[in-house]
Design an enzyme around this catalytic site. Structure first.
Site, PDB file in Angstrom:
ATOM      1  CB  THR A   1      38.983  67.208  24.751  1.00 40.70           C
ATOM      2  OG1 THR A   1      38.235  67.298  25.970  1.00 40.70           O
ATOM      3  CG2 THR A   1      40.317  67.900  24.946  1.00 40.70           C
TER       4      THR A   1
ATOM      5  CG  ASN B   1      37.899  68.336  30.722  1.00 42.53           C
ATOM      6  OD1 ASN B   1      38.867  68.932  31.186  1.00 42.53           O
ATOM      7  ND2 ASN B   1      37.145  67.532  31.450  1.00 42.53           N
TER       8      ASN B   1
ATOM      9  CD  GLU C   1      29.977  64.323  24.580  1.00 42.86           C
ATOM     10  OE1 GLU C   1      29.148  63.967  25.432  1.00 42.86           O
ATOM     11  OE2 GLU C   1      31.193  64.348  24.804  1.00 42.86           O
TER      12      GLU C   1
ATOM     13  CG  ASP D   1      32.223  59.966  25.899  1.00 40.44           C
ATOM     14  OD1 ASP D   1      32.128  61.198  25.838  1.00 40.44           O
ATOM     15  OD2 ASP D   1      31.413  59.260  26.544  1.00 40.44           O
TER      16      ASP D   1
ATOM     17  CG  ASP E   1      40.982  62.488  38.718  1.00 41.91           C
ATOM     18  OD1 ASP E   1      40.580  61.368  38.366  1.00 41.91           O
ATOM     19  OD2 ASP E   1      41.688  63.219  37.998  1.00 41.91           O
TER      20      ASP E   1
ATOM     21  CG  HIS F   1      40.025  55.915  33.002  1.00 38.61           C
ATOM     22  ND1 HIS F   1      40.723  56.377  34.101  1.00 38.61           N
ATOM     23  CD2 HIS F   1      39.306  56.974  32.564  1.00 38.61           C
ATOM     24  CE1 HIS F   1      40.422  57.639  34.316  1.00 38.61           C
ATOM     25  NE2 HIS F   1      39.560  58.034  33.392  1.00 38.61           N
TER      26      HIS F   1
HETATM   27  P1  ITT Z   1      34.921  66.396  26.228  1.00 37.01           P
HETATM   28  O1  ITT Z   1      33.738  65.505  25.938  1.00 37.01           O
HETATM   29  O2  ITT Z   1      34.829  67.736  25.601  1.00 37.01           O
HETATM   30  O3  ITT Z   1      36.221  65.718  25.894  1.00 37.01           O
HETATM   31  P2  ITT Z   1      34.164  65.943  28.985  1.00 37.01           P
HETATM   32  O4  ITT Z   1      34.560  66.598  30.247  1.00 37.01           O
HETATM   33  O5  ITT Z   1      32.708  65.857  28.674  1.00 37.01           O
HETATM   34  O6  ITT Z   1      34.967  66.664  27.798  1.00 37.01           O
HETATM   35  P3  ITT Z   1      34.128  63.035  29.098  1.00 37.01           P
HETATM   36  O7  ITT Z   1      32.800  62.972  28.438  1.00 37.01           O
HETATM   37  O8  ITT Z   1      35.165  62.060  28.639  1.00 37.01           O
HETATM   38  O9  ITT Z   1      34.779  64.489  28.941  1.00 37.01           O
HETATM   39  O10 ITT Z   1      33.993  62.839  30.637  1.00 37.01           O
HETATM   40  C1  ITT Z   1      32.799  63.095  31.314  1.00 37.01           C
HETATM   41  C2  ITT Z   1      33.073  63.475  32.731  1.00 37.01           C
HETATM   42  O11 ITT Z   1      33.571  62.335  33.435  1.00 37.01           O
HETATM   43  C3  ITT Z   1      34.112  64.546  32.916  1.00 37.01           C
HETATM   44  O12 ITT Z   1      33.573  65.816  32.806  1.00 37.01           O
HETATM   45  C4  ITT Z   1      34.627  64.244  34.316  1.00 37.01           C
HETATM   46  O13 ITT Z   1      33.774  64.817  35.262  1.00 37.01           O
HETATM   47  C5  ITT Z   1      34.522  62.739  34.374  1.00 37.01           C
HETATM   48  N1  ITT Z   1      35.823  62.132  34.022  1.00 37.01           N
HETATM   49  C6  ITT Z   1      36.236  61.675  32.830  1.00 37.01           C
HETATM   50  N2  ITT Z   1      37.493  61.226  32.892  1.00 37.01           N
HETATM   51  C7  ITT Z   1      37.899  61.430  34.158  1.00 37.01           C
HETATM   52  C8  ITT Z   1      39.089  61.203  34.856  1.00 37.01           C
HETATM   53  O14 ITT Z   1      40.174  60.715  34.278  1.00 37.01           O
HETATM   54  N3  ITT Z   1      39.137  61.552  36.149  1.00 37.01           N
HETATM   55  C9  ITT Z   1      38.071  62.075  36.766  1.00 37.01           C
HETATM   56  N4  ITT Z   1      36.919  62.339  36.185  1.00 37.01           N
HETATM   57  C10 ITT Z   1      36.820  62.011  34.889  1.00 37.01           C
END
Ligand code: ITT
Length: 193
Positions: free
Chosen positions: A12, A14, A41, A70, A148, A173
């Site tokens: 990731t 993030n 992506e 994702d 969140d 989730h």
């Molecule tokens: P990576 O793809 O590099 O892992 P990302 O931030 O893009 O990082 P995701 O595509 O899984 O990760 O998630 C997209 C967005 O959705 C993320 O930036 C958050 O803003 C939101 N998100 C995902 N999971 C979340 C959670 O558990 N709680 C709150 N927001 C979430």
């Protein structure tokens, strides 16, 4: 002594998300580490496709057992937006923008969904986790990340951002997807995790 445990790399960019995944895996007894690997992506409406493609491209670089999740927030009144575009929506309109789109909207149901792709050659699988709840009218809380502060899971009064990481990890989730993954890999595939 049996064969050594497999170490799983959580790919990731993030860090907050990665730390959350590591905690979940730790609680399941899995040896895991974050890997900041460049992953492609693709644009798709299906989280499953995005996660699997990202996992395959990350594997070409890392060449070690890995998992990519994702995730997205699917808001019923917005026909599932931002869903697979959650990262983009978060960076552009943000939490405030989502609340604005929801102003005066009484149907506040939403679900967080995770598609978790894992590659432990020759195995390649995707697991799904979901939690539904409601969108608040104001952001509340400072823990967690992303959306969140505006999401209250069903049966709760607090948002995910008002919970400790341990509490979020009991119902989220992401936790559901990782638990399914670990159970399936251990029980069906006899993977030494
Ligand atoms: P990576 O793809 O590099 O892992 P990302 O931030 O893009 O990082 P995701 O595509 O899984 O990760 O998630 C997209 C967005 O959705 C993320 O930036 C958050 O803003 C939101 N998100 C995902 N999971 C979340 C959670 O558990 N709680 C709150 N927001 C979430």
């Amino acid at each position: 002594m049996g064969p050594p445990k497999i170490k799983l790399y959580v790919v990731t960019n993030n860090i907050k998300k990665g730390e959350e995944a590591i905690k979940i895996l730790e609680s399941l007894g899995v040896d895991a580490e974050i890997a900041l690997v460049e992953k492609k992506e693709i644009q798709s409406e299906k989280l499953e496709e995005i996660a699997l493609h990202a996992a395959r491209t990350a594997y070409l670089v890392l060449k070690k057992p890995l998992a990519v999740d994702d995730s997205g927030l699917f808001i019923e009144a917005l026909n599932g937006f931002p869903g697979p575009y959650s990262n983009y929506a978060y960076k552009t309109i943000g939490v405030k923008g989502i609340l604005k789109l929801m102003e005066g909207v009484s149907t506040r149901k939403a679900c967080f969904k995770t598609a978790l792709a894992v590659i432990i050659p020759p195995l390649e699988k995707v697991y799904i986790g979901e939690v539904c709840g409601t969108i608040t009218t104001e952001p509340r809380g400072t823990s967690g990340f992303g959306f969140d502060p505006i999401f209250t899971p069903e049966g709760e009064t607090r948002t995910f951002a008002e919970m400790s990481l341990e509490e979020k990890n009991k119902i989220s989730h992401r936790a559901k997807a990782y638990k399914l993954m670990v159970k399936d890999l251990r029980e069906t595939w006899k993977t030494i995790l």
